[in-house]
Design an enzyme around this catalytic site. Structure first.
Site, mmCIF file in Angstrom:
data_model
loop_
_atom_site.group_PDB
_atom_site.id
_atom_site.type_symbol
_atom_site.label_atom_id
_atom_site.label_comp_id
_atom_site.label_asym_id
_atom_site.label_seq_id
_atom_site.Cartn_x
_atom_site.Cartn_y
_atom_site.Cartn_z
ATOM 1 C CD GLU A 19 -0.648 -3.109 10.407
ATOM 2 O OE1 GLU A 19 -1.524 -2.693 9.719
ATOM 3 O OE2 GLU A 19 0.087 -4.116 9.835
ATOM 4 C CE1 TYR A 22 3.524 -2.376 8.828
ATOM 5 C CE2 TYR A 22 2.600 -0.515 9.519
ATOM 6 C CZ TYR A 22 2.493 -1.555 8.950
ATOM 7 O OH TYR A 22 1.369 -1.651 7.972
ATOM 8 C CG ASP A 49 5.443 -5.582 7.966
ATOM 9 O OD1 ASP A 49 6.039 -6.159 6.871
ATOM 10 O OD2 ASP A 49 4.338 -5.520 7.845
ATOM 11 C CG ASN A 86 4.528 -4.034 4.257
ATOM 12 O OD1 ASN A 86 3.950 -4.709 4.078
ATOM 13 N ND2 ASN A 86 4.162 -2.939 5.240
ATOM 14 C CG ASP A 118 -1.995 -9.862 8.905
ATOM 15 O OD1 ASP A 118 -1.485 -9.619 9.632
ATOM 16 O OD2 ASP A 118 -2.334 -9.489 7.824
#
Length: 257
Positions: A35, A113, A152, A154, A248
């Site tokens: 990201e 990602y 990530d 997710n 984050d």
């Protein structure tokens, strides 16, 4: 070797938040970023100076969205046996800059990602197609040498990986479909390094910016290093740097013998 993965949620914001200091203190040999949210043209204007690191960028076509990057310490460059491959040969995924592969002497380093299914699950089908294509790609690489996948993902795989499991069942990142795909990655021969070495440890890698979630440690573990079973014996440590700020997400990593 120290390998780290970090969803920086915008490389420019990360740089303003002390990214150079992170590189200096942690000194990863290989760093996968997700990201990055920056195009080639915008990055050239920024003139980043990441001392001692070679940079390989894979931005999305859409400005300010998605994208990946790999930073390799100059001392580790000598262990690269091939170049960098951006994408997996599937245009609908590659245009979002979601996958990079760096070939080293003993393994492939795949920086990923994964798509977010979105709150209304509008991209769940897209994500499941991505998962299938990515697994096929990783297994093809594995025929030549072991694979280290990071990024990530997710998805929080199990209830131990999320603070409020019952309340989040069916939500993006904790749907049965996404968690089932994590099962498929493991059944296909890849090992979740953190959970393998930290069986019952509760630690998270992502927190919402809302409701003081990070301060209260209401988080999710959605960032992973998955490795081919063949090299699990070489993984000395797997960790989450949850005190590192600037995104984050927290950086996650492994130490590879």
């Amino acid at each position: 070797m120290k390998l780290i993965s970090w969803n920086v949620n915008g490389i420019r914001a990360a740089v303003r938040g002390g990214f150079a200091g992170f590189l200096e203190s942690e000194k990863p040999d290989i760093l996968g970023l997700q990201e990055i949210k920056i195009t080639h043209a915008a990055r050239e204007k920024e003139k980043f100076d990441f001392k001692y690191y070679e940079e390989f960028w894979n931005p999305a076509e859409r400005p300010g969205y998605s994208g990946t990057a790999i930073l390799v310490h100059r001392d580790a460059i000598q262990h690269m046996s091939g170049g960098i491959i951006n994408g997996i040969g599937v245009p609908e995924f590659d245009k979002e800059g979601r996958v990079q592969t760096a070939e080293f002497e003993k393994f492939y380093f795949v920086n990923i990602y994964f798509p977010n299914a979105n709150h209304e699950l509008s991209r769940l089908d897209y994500k499941l197609r991505f998962n299938e294509a990515l697994l096929k790609y990783a297994k093809k690489l594995e025929k030549r040498k072991p694979v280290i996948m990071c990024g990530d993902f997710n998805v929080a795989h199990a209830e131990i990986d999320i603070k409020n499991a019952k309340a989040n069942i069916g939500n993006a990142g904790f749907t049965y479909e996404e968690r089932g795909w994590m099962d498929k990655f493991l059944k296909a021969g890849f090992v979740d390094t953190f959970r393998s070495l930290n069986k019952n440890k509760i630690q998270y890698s992502w927190w919402s910016y809302m409701f003081r979630a990070r301060e209260r440690n209401i988080g999710w573990r959605i960032d992973y290093f998955l490795v081919s079973k063949k090299i699990t014996k070489n993984i000395k440590n797997a960790f989450i740097l949850d005190q590192v700020k600037g995104s984050d997400h927290a950086p996650v990593g492994i130490i590879l013998k």
